[in-house]
Design a protein around this motif. Structure first.
Motif, mmCIF file in Angstrom:
data_model
loop_
_atom_site.group_PDB
_atom_site.id
_atom_site.type_symbol
_atom_site.label_atom_id
_atom_site.label_comp_id
_atom_site.label_asym_id
_atom_site.label_seq_id
_atom_site.Cartn_x
_atom_site.Cartn_y
_atom_site.Cartn_z
ATOM 1 N N LEU A 17 -1.342 1.058 8.645
ATOM 2 C CA LEU A 17 -0.577 0.603 7.488
ATOM 3 C C LEU A 17 -1.215 -0.593 6.807
ATOM 4 O O LEU A 17 -1.076 -0.799 5.614
ATOM 5 C CB LEU A 17 0.858 0.242 7.920
ATOM 6 N N SER A 18 -1.916 -1.411 7.595
ATOM 7 C CA SER A 18 -2.546 -2.612 7.036
ATOM 8 C C SER A 18 -3.698 -3.037 7.931
ATOM 9 O O SER A 18 -3.678 -2.802 9.143
ATOM 10 C CB SER A 18 -1.518 -3.749 6.919
ATOM 11 N N ASP A 175 -6.748 7.742 6.241
ATOM 12 C CA ASP A 175 -6.091 6.586 5.627
ATOM 13 C C ASP A 175 -4.580 6.676 5.803
ATOM 14 O O ASP A 175 -3.822 6.802 4.844
ATOM 15 C CB ASP A 175 -6.454 6.508 4.143
ATOM 16 N N ASN A 176 -4.171 6.622 7.071
ATOM 17 C CA ASN A 176 -2.750 6.670 7.409
ATOM 18 C C ASN A 176 -2.589 6.208 8.843
ATOM 19 O O ASN A 176 -3.568 5.844 9.505
ATOM 20 C CB ASN A 176 -2.198 8.091 7.225
ATOM 21 N N PHE A 177 -1.348 6.249 9.360
ATOM 22 C CA PHE A 177 -1.110 5.833 10.739
ATOM 23 C C PHE A 177 -0.824 7.021 11.652
ATOM 24 O O PHE A 177 -0.486 6.843 12.819
ATOM 25 C CB PHE A 177 0.056 4.818 10.802
ATOM 26 N N GLN A 183 -3.884 14.706 4.967
ATOM 27 C CA GLN A 183 -5.025 13.833 5.194
ATOM 28 C C GLN A 183 -6.171 14.575 5.872
ATOM 29 O O GLN A 183 -7.335 14.418 5.507
ATOM 30 C CB GLN A 183 -4.603 12.644 6.076
ATOM 31 N N SER A 264 -4.695 11.445 -2.461
ATOM 32 C CA SER A 264 -4.066 10.166 -2.131
ATOM 33 C C SER A 264 -3.369 9.568 -3.350
ATOM 34 O O SER A 264 -3.911 9.586 -4.458
ATOM 35 C CB SER A 264 -5.118 9.182 -1.608
ATOM 36 N N ASP A 268 1.857 6.691 -0.828
ATOM 37 C CA ASP A 268 1.804 7.630 0.299
ATOM 38 C C ASP A 268 2.238 7.001 1.615
ATOM 39 O O ASP A 268 3.048 7.567 2.361
ATOM 40 C CB ASP A 268 0.392 8.203 0.440
ATOM 41 N N LYS A 269 1.701 5.832 1.942
ATOM 42 C CA LYS A 269 2.005 5.211 3.239
ATOM 43 C C LYS A 269 3.460 4.758 3.319
ATOM 44 O O LYS A 269 4.107 4.883 4.368
ATOM 45 C CB LYS A 269 1.064 4.037 3.494
ATOM 46 N N ALA A 272 5.502 7.795 3.837
ATOM 47 C CA ALA A 272 5.250 8.303 5.186
ATOM 48 C C ALA A 272 6.058 7.532 6.223
ATOM 49 O O ALA A 272 6.579 8.115 7.184
ATOM 50 C CB ALA A 272 3.762 8.225 5.509
#
Length: 311
Positions: A17-18, A175-177, A183, A264, A268-269, A272
């Motif tokens: 996420l970061s 690019d996600n968790f 993705q 993307s 999105d995040k 999610a």
């Protein structure tokens, strides 16, 4: 493993996420607080319905199954996400990635089919009250729940079967968790246009059609209740409104994720997180807070256990 000039990907790196350590610590504390409050509440819902004989109707049977499904669904991605907050390099193996994808769609699909079963239950209770107890008996309830799990399994196994043959030769950063088709398919070393089209029908269009079906069903029930003169129409209408809220809460993020091209987008995040972490555990809570019978049964259960001192 080497294949000519390319290398087969054996793991994927989750960007999370970061990338900021302070933000990760804040999110860790926030999600842990959320889980420590909401997860036990969902377990309490299941125990309350199981222990209280006054909540033996099919409506509460389905609610307990919905709460159980939501707990399972929130056990797929959030635990790893929380563990990854402590890791500098958030890697997940190819097999674990596919397993995560499978259970995510398996449980999510089962929830959609269960909501359809709950809509059928409300239709019979409102439109066919004289036949309700006969038609929607315990055997039928279990059959609908099993059908929901089977439907979710079929939906998910199709997703995995389409992903497994794809070659992955790099890059390997997601690019996600968590791992999901939107993705993962972009990292394949092959032309995936037709595959994306198939997955759009299997996930996106199917989800949207179920969403419309449920909205039309509950809308028709509310119209029927408005024209009815029965004494219990206020309670039945409140239940339908609650179901509509849950449908919007559950389907909204899913439609955003799957009913569009697999590219993307800035939100999105955020979507999610709500789709996989927040909303699933909140669904049964919405139902419970709008239902006095469950709240009263919870108080009785807590009072018997000594955890609640009722007046």
């Amino acid at each position: 493993m080497e294949h000519g000039n390319s290398t087969e990907v054996t793991e994927f790196v989750l960007l999370g996420l970061s990338q900021t350590w302070e933000v990760q610590l804040f999110l860790l504390g926030l999600f842990l607080l959320f889980y420590s409050l909401i997860l036990p509440a969902n377990v309490l819902i299941i125990l309350t319905i199981h222990k209280d004989p006054r909540l033996g109707s099919p409506m509460y049977f389905f609610l307990a199954n919905l709460a159980f499904l939501d707990i399972c669904y929130c056990s797929v991605t959030p635990p790893r996400m929380l563990a990854d907050f402590f890791s500098r390099r958030k890697a997940i193996s190819y097999g674990a990635c596919l397993a995560q994808l499978f259970f995510l769609h398996f449980l999510g699909g089962a929830e959609i089919f269960l909501l359809i079963g709950m809509a059928f239950d409300r239709y019979m209770a409102i439109c066919k009250p004289l036949h309700y107890a006969t038609v929607v008996n315990r055997g039928v309830c279990w059959a609908l729940v099993v059908a929901a799990w089977a439907g979710g399994f079929m939906h998910s196994i199709i997703q995995v079967a389409l992903i497994v043959p794809l070659p992955f030769c790099g890059p390997n950063k997601l690019d996600n968790f968590f791992c999901d088709i939107t993705q993962l398919i972009k990292l394949a070393c092959a032309d995936t246009y037709i595959l994306e089209f198939i997955m759009f029908f299997n996930s996106g269009l199917a989800t949207f059609m179920c969403f419309l079906l449920l909205l039309i069903s509950y809308g028709a029930l509310l119209v029927r209740l408005r024209a009815s003169s029965s004494l219990g129409k206020s309670k039945a209408a409140s239940t339908c409104v609650t179901h509509i809220i849950i449908v919007f809460v559950m389907f909204g993020p899913a439609i955003y994720v799957y009913c569009r091209p697999f590219r993307s987008f800035p939100m999105d995040k955020v979507v999610a997180v709500f789709h996989t972490v927040v909303f699933p555990l909140v669904n049964p809570m919405i139902y419970t807070l709008r239902n006095r019978e469950i709240l009263s049964a919870m108080k009785r259960l807590l009072d018997r256990s000594g955890l609640w001192k009722g007046k």
